[in-house]
Design a protein around this motif. Structure first.
Motif, PDB file in Angstrom:
ATOM      1  N   ALA A  10       0.839  -1.198   0.000  1.00 41.32           N
ATOM      2  CA  ALA A  10       0.000   0.000   0.000  1.00 41.32           C
ATOM      3  C   ALA A  10       0.873   1.246   0.000  1.00 41.32           C
ATOM      4  CB  ALA A  10      -0.922  -0.014   1.219  1.00 41.32           C
ATOM      5  N   HIS A  11       1.993   1.194   0.682  1.00 43.73           N
ATOM      6  CA  HIS A  11       2.900   2.338   0.731  1.00 43.73           C
ATOM      7  C   HIS A  11       3.431   2.658  -0.665  1.00 43.73           C
ATOM      8  CE1 HIS A  11       4.973   4.377   4.236  1.00 43.73           C
ATOM      9  NE2 HIS A  11       5.203   5.132   3.199  1.00 43.73           N
ATOM     10  N   ASP A  12       3.829   1.601  -1.432  1.00 46.22           N
ATOM     11  CA  ASP A  12       4.344   1.797  -2.783  1.00 46.22           C
ATOM     12  C   ASP A  12       3.291   2.386  -3.713  1.00 46.22           C
ATOM     13  OD1 ASP A  12       6.757   0.713  -2.014  1.00 46.22           O
ATOM     14  OD2 ASP A  12       6.284  -1.282  -2.806  1.00 46.22           O
ATOM     15  N   GLN A  13       2.037   2.082  -3.453  1.00 44.26           N
ATOM     16  CA  GLN A  13       0.967   2.537  -4.338  1.00 44.26           C
ATOM     17  C   GLN A  13       0.459   3.920  -3.968  1.00 44.26           C
ATOM     18  OE1 GLN A  13      -2.153  -0.216  -5.122  1.00 44.26           O
ATOM     19  NE2 GLN A  13      -0.808  -1.963  -4.890  1.00 44.26           N
ATOM     20  N   GLY A  14       1.052   4.533  -2.960  1.00 37.84           N
ATOM     21  CA  GLY A  14       0.607   5.866  -2.583  1.00 37.84           C
ATOM     22  C   GLY A  14      -0.637   5.854  -1.730  1.00 37.84           C
ATOM     23  N   ILE A  15      -1.037   4.685  -1.234  1.00 39.98           N
ATOM     24  CA  ILE A  15      -2.225   4.617  -0.400  1.00 39.98           C
ATOM     25  C   ILE A  15      -1.946   5.290   0.935  1.00 39.98           C
ATOM     26  CG2 ILE A  15      -3.876   3.067   0.713  1.00 39.98           C
ATOM     27  CD1 ILE A  15      -3.872   3.152  -2.422  1.00 39.98           C
ATOM     28  N   LEU A  16      -0.739   5.117   1.437  1.00 39.18           N
ATOM     29  CA  LEU A  16      -0.340   5.779   2.668  1.00 39.18           C
ATOM     30  C   LEU A  16       0.529   6.959   2.309  1.00 39.18           C
ATOM     31  CD1 LEU A  16       0.616   2.596   4.685  1.00 39.18           C
ATOM     32  CD2 LEU A  16      -1.572   3.765   4.600  1.00 39.18           C
ATOM     33  N   ARG A  17       0.402   8.016   3.079  1.00 46.50           N
ATOM     34  CA  ARG A  17       1.227   9.182   2.808  1.00 46.50           C
ATOM     35  C   ARG A  17       2.696   8.857   3.052  1.00 46.50           C
ATOM     36  NH1 ARG A  17      -3.315  11.297   5.288  1.00 46.50           N
ATOM     37  NH2 ARG A  17      -2.342  11.028   7.299  1.00 46.50           N
ATOM     38  N   ALA A  18       3.571   9.571   2.371  1.00 49.97           N
ATOM     39  CA  ALA A  18       5.003   9.324   2.467  1.00 49.97           C
ATOM     40  C   ALA A  18       5.530   9.523   3.875  1.00 49.97           C
ATOM     41  CB  ALA A  18       5.752  10.234   1.501  1.00 49.97           C
ATOM     42  N   ASP A  48     -11.498  -3.137  -4.658  1.00 50.97           N
ATOM     43  CA  ASP A  48     -12.530  -2.171  -4.296  1.00 50.97           C
ATOM     44  C   ASP A  48     -12.933  -2.357  -2.840  1.00 50.97           C
ATOM     45  OD1 ASP A  48     -14.437  -4.252  -4.171  1.00 50.97           O
ATOM     46  OD2 ASP A  48     -15.177  -3.864  -6.182  1.00 50.97           O
ATOM     47  N   THR A  49     -13.881  -1.578  -2.389  1.00 50.08           N
ATOM     48  CA  THR A  49     -14.264  -1.621  -0.984  1.00 50.08           C
ATOM     49  C   THR A  49     -14.907  -2.953  -0.595  1.00 50.08           C
ATOM     50  OG1 THR A  49     -16.389  -0.518  -1.407  1.00 50.08           O
ATOM     51  CG2 THR A  49     -14.498   0.886  -0.808  1.00 50.08           C
ATOM     52  N   ALA A  50     -15.581  -3.614  -1.534  1.00 48.71           N
ATOM     53  CA  ALA A  50     -16.171  -4.923  -1.226  1.00 48.71           C
ATOM     54  C   ALA A  50     -15.085  -5.979  -1.030  1.00 48.71           C
ATOM     55  CB  ALA A  50     -17.151  -5.340  -2.323  1.00 48.71           C
ATOM     56  N   HIS A  51     -14.000  -5.917  -1.813  1.00 40.41           N
ATOM     57  CA  HIS A  51     -12.877  -6.836  -1.591  1.00 40.41           C
ATOM     58  C   HIS A  51     -12.297  -6.630  -0.195  1.00 40.41           C
ATOM     59  CE1 HIS A  51     -12.393  -6.602  -6.158  1.00 40.41           C
ATOM     60  NE2 HIS A  51     -12.668  -7.871  -5.918  1.00 40.41           N
ATOM     61  N   SER A  93     -15.586  -4.626 -14.783  1.00 37.20           N
ATOM     62  CA  SER A  93     -15.203  -3.657 -15.810  1.00 37.20           C
ATOM     63  C   SER A  93     -15.671  -2.240 -15.499  1.00 37.20           C
ATOM     64  CB  SER A  93     -15.723  -4.083 -17.188  1.00 37.20           C
ATOM     65  OG  SER A  93     -15.205  -5.342 -17.519  1.00 37.20           O
ATOM     66  N   THR A  94     -16.004  -1.979 -14.248  1.00 37.28           N
ATOM     67  CA  THR A  94     -16.355  -0.630 -13.849  1.00 37.28           C
ATOM     68  C   THR A  94     -15.440  -0.200 -12.704  1.00 37.28           C
ATOM     69  OG1 THR A  94     -17.993  -1.335 -12.208  1.00 37.28           O
ATOM     70  CG2 THR A  94     -18.787  -0.963 -14.455  1.00 37.28           C
ATOM     71  N   VAL A  95     -15.278   1.093 -12.560  1.00 36.06           N
ATOM     72  CA  VAL A  95     -14.456   1.641 -11.484  1.00 36.06           C
ATOM     73  C   VAL A  95     -15.386   2.112 -10.382  1.00 36.06           C
ATOM     74  CG1 VAL A  95     -12.851   3.485 -10.855  1.00 36.06           C
ATOM     75  CG2 VAL A  95     -12.615   2.317 -13.053  1.00 36.06           C
ATOM     76  N   GLU A  96     -15.089   1.709  -9.160  1.00 40.43           N
ATOM     77  CA  GLU A  96     -15.877   2.141  -8.015  1.00 40.43           C
ATOM     78  C   GLU A  96     -15.468   3.559  -7.655  1.00 40.43           C
ATOM     79  OE1 GLU A  96     -16.818   0.492  -3.585  1.00 40.43           O
ATOM     80  OE2 GLU A  96     -14.743   0.487  -4.257  1.00 40.43           O
ATOM     81  N   ASP A  97     -16.329   4.504  -7.968  1.00 44.32           N
ATOM     82  CA  ASP A  97     -16.054   5.904  -7.666  1.00 44.32           C
ATOM     83  C   ASP A  97     -17.371   6.648  -7.662  1.00 44.32           C
ATOM     84  OD1 ASP A  97     -15.076   8.473  -7.335  1.00 44.32           O
ATOM     85  OD2 ASP A  97     -14.327   8.635  -9.374  1.00 44.32           O
ATOM     86  N   GLY A 108      -3.197   3.203  -8.651  1.00 49.39           N
ATOM     87  CA  GLY A 108      -3.107   2.025  -9.497  1.00 49.39           C
ATOM     88  C   GLY A 108      -3.366   0.752  -8.727  1.00 49.39           C
ATOM     89  N   GLY A 109      -4.272  -0.048  -9.225  1.00 49.03           N
ATOM     90  CA  GLY A 109      -4.614  -1.298  -8.571  1.00 49.03           C
ATOM     91  C   GLY A 109      -5.690  -1.162  -7.513  1.00 49.03           C
ATOM     92  N   TRP A 110      -6.132   0.047  -7.224  1.00 47.39           N
ATOM     93  CA  TRP A 110      -7.145   0.304  -6.206  1.00 47.39           C
ATOM     94  C   TRP A 110      -8.249   1.156  -6.819  1.00 47.39           C
ATOM     95  CZ3 TRP A 110      -6.669  -1.031  -0.933  1.00 47.39           C
ATOM     96  CH2 TRP A 110      -5.447  -1.601  -0.596  1.00 47.39           C
ATOM     97  N   SER A 111      -9.490   0.901  -6.424  1.00 49.52           N
ATOM     98  CA  SER A 111     -10.558   1.819  -6.817  1.00 49.52           C
ATOM     99  C   SER A 111     -10.332   3.124  -6.060  1.00 49.52           C
ATOM    100  CB  SER A 111     -11.934   1.238  -6.479  1.00 49.52           C
ATOM    101  OG  SER A 111     -12.199   1.341  -5.089  1.00 49.52           O
ATOM    102  N   PRO A 112     -10.802   4.224  -6.599  1.00 47.60           N
ATOM    103  CA  PRO A 112     -10.638   5.495  -5.884  1.00 47.60           C
ATOM    104  C   PRO A 112     -11.231   5.465  -4.471  1.00 47.60           C
ATOM    105  CG  PRO A 112     -11.229   5.922  -8.152  1.00 47.60           C
ATOM    106  CD  PRO A 112     -11.362   4.427  -7.943  1.00 47.60           C
TER     107      PRO A 112
END
Length: 182
Positions: A10-18, A48-51, A93-97, A108-112
């Protein structure tokens, strides 16, 4: 064959702040790994959030205790299992947003919404004085937007989504009184 979802932390994907050294509890890191495997297995483009909810329910007894009784948990897991065989096919095939929560760049790899939920979970942990985000922090974050897939699944299973943050806060207060989790 390359995986559909990059195998990054998650850190590499920018999910967590630096600047976030504390980040996630070991249990929550395992939840993320489980959600990633589930997304790949289901053939989904993004976690996504359901996962996240599915993996959280399978691994965190505190989350299960806050959500409801065993029949309700079974019903909820039933909906989540059906995701790849019918219930969630309209999500493929849809983006959760929903557009209600500002999205993060570099998800990348995560829904918004899932990326925003991870960020919110870390922030919630900080606000409550925790060093690392826990499962209940993520659950509160998953139900922030009523149009998130996690919220939709919870509501279909009969969980009062609007009541979850207050129930979690009460359980955290109770755990703080004697140091034991409820």
């Amino acid at each position: 064959m390359q995986p559909r979802i990059p195998l990054q932390s998650a850190h590499d994907q920018g999910i967590l702040r630096a600047d976030d050294d504390a980040g996630l509890s070991a249990e929550l890191a395992a939840v993320i790994a489980g959600a990633r495997r589930r997304a790949v297995r289901d053939g989904d483009r993004q976690i996504d959030t359901a996962h996240l909810l599915h993996s959280l329910l399978e691994s965190d007894p505190d989350v299960r205790a806050v959500i409801g009784d065993p029949p309700q948990i079974a019903r909820l897991l039933g909906y989540l299992v059906q995701r790849s065989i019918g219930y969630g096919l309209r999500w493929q095939s849809t983006v959760e947003d929903s557009g209600a929560i500002p999205t993060l760049k570099g998800t990348g790899g995560w829904s918004p919404l899932a990326a925003a939920a991870m960020d919110h979970a870390v922030e919630r942990a900080r606000l409550r004085g925790g060093e690392r985000a826990a499962g209940t922090d993520l659950l509160v974050a998953l139900v922030r937007d009523p149009r998130a897939r996690a919220g939709e699944v919870l509501a279909r299973a009969g969980v009062e989504v609007a009541d979850l943050p207050a129930r979690i806060a009460r359980s955290e207060e109770y755990a703080g009184d004697d140091g034991a989790a409820c």
